[in-house]
Design a protein around this motif. Structure first.
Motif, mmCIF file in Angstrom:
data_model
loop_
_atom_site.group_PDB
_atom_site.id
_atom_site.type_symbol
_atom_site.label_atom_id
_atom_site.label_comp_id
_atom_site.label_asym_id
_atom_site.label_seq_id
_atom_site.Cartn_x
_atom_site.Cartn_y
_atom_site.Cartn_z
ATOM 1 N N GLY A 85 -6.827 25.236 15.892
ATOM 2 C CA GLY A 85 -7.271 24.319 17.094
ATOM 3 C C GLY A 85 -5.606 23.932 17.710
ATOM 4 N N LYS A 86 -4.453 24.657 18.299
ATOM 5 C CA LYS A 86 -3.550 24.377 18.922
ATOM 6 C C LYS A 86 -3.704 24.281 19.307
ATOM 7 N N THR A 87 -4.680 24.740 20.410
ATOM 8 C CA THR A 87 -5.118 24.985 21.561
ATOM 9 C C THR A 87 -5.469 23.461 22.237
ATOM 10 N N ILE A 113 -7.377 19.314 11.737
ATOM 11 C CA ILE A 113 -6.241 18.561 11.187
ATOM 12 C C ILE A 113 -4.953 18.595 12.122
ATOM 13 N N ILE A 114 -4.193 19.176 12.911
ATOM 14 C CA ILE A 114 -3.025 19.626 13.948
ATOM 15 C C ILE A 114 -3.872 18.661 15.001
ATOM 16 N N PHE A 150 -8.796 8.017 11.842
ATOM 17 C CA PHE A 150 -9.306 9.782 11.434
ATOM 18 C C PHE A 150 -9.787 10.304 10.667
ATOM 19 N N THR A 151 -10.638 11.919 11.110
ATOM 20 C CA THR A 151 -11.072 12.507 9.809
ATOM 21 C C THR A 151 -10.067 13.690 9.662
ATOM 22 N N ASN A 152 -10.025 13.917 8.546
ATOM 23 C CA ASN A 152 -9.354 15.168 7.909
ATOM 24 C C ASN A 152 -9.182 16.753 8.781
#
Ligand SMILES: Nc1ncnc2c1ncn2[C@@H]1O[C@H](COP(=O)(O)OP(=O)(O)OP(=O)(O)O)[C@@H](O)[C@H]1O
Length: 156
Positions: A89-91, A64-65, A19-21
């Motif tokens: 971006g938790k949603t 990231i999350i 995965f990317t950062n």
């Protein structure tokens, strides 16, 4: 019990998944939907309508999350306790696995000859009504190419 904290589930970590950062929110370039490169999401077997919605939202790569949690949630089907700052971006970190899981279970039911008509697949609890509204609007955008219905219930 399947639940465990995020740090202990890194046997399917983002780096192992290639995965990317994370997305860079300062990138203001204007992209058309067909120009959106979704390669950064390719390590997840995301259902097509969700990829289409990511393209229409112009979300080129996970934050990231998201990159820290999505492989474990989608590929590993693990319970996750995650924490990240506001606006990180938790949603989608919890929303994408929920929507993907619903679509996956519908596909499985249909291929087994069943018509899966469960009235409720997922319940998201939030501490405030404003957050409930915000989460609903966000997930509706992600589910716009599916027949999944998302509703908000508030009280008190
Ligand atoms: N992969 C992504 N690429 C670009 N933008 C994204 C991505 N994921 C989410 N966003 C956008 O980032 C913003 C913040 O996302 P979100 O509301 O999920 O953050 P949050 O961590 O849940 O915030 P809060 O703690 O305030 O609830 C939203 O405008 C969302 O559309």
């Amino acid at each position: 019990m399947r639940g465990m904290i995020l740090k202990s589930i890194l046997d399917i970590s983002p780096s192992k998944q290639g995965f990317t950062n994370g997305a860079n929110f300062t990138n203001n370039q204007i992209l058309h939907e067909e120009e959106v490169n979704l390669e950064a999401w390719a390590n997840l077997p995301l259902q097509q309508p969700l990829l289409k919605a990511l393209a229409s939202l112009k979300f080129q790569k996970p934050t990231i999350i998201q990159s820290s949690t999505l492989p474990a949630a989608i590929l590993g089907k693990r319970d996750i306790l995650g924490a990240a700052e506001t606006g990180s971006g938790k949603t989608l970190a919890f929303g994408l696995p929920i929507l993907h899981g619903i679509l996956e279970s519908k596909v499985k039911s249909l291929s087994n000859g069943n018509d899966d008509k469960r009235p409720l697949y997922a319940l998201i609890l939030t501490p405030t009504r404003e957050l409930a509204m915000q989460v609903t609007q966000h997930l509706k955008k992600l589910a716009k190419y599916t027949d999944i219905k998302i509703s908000v219930v508030v009280g008190g």
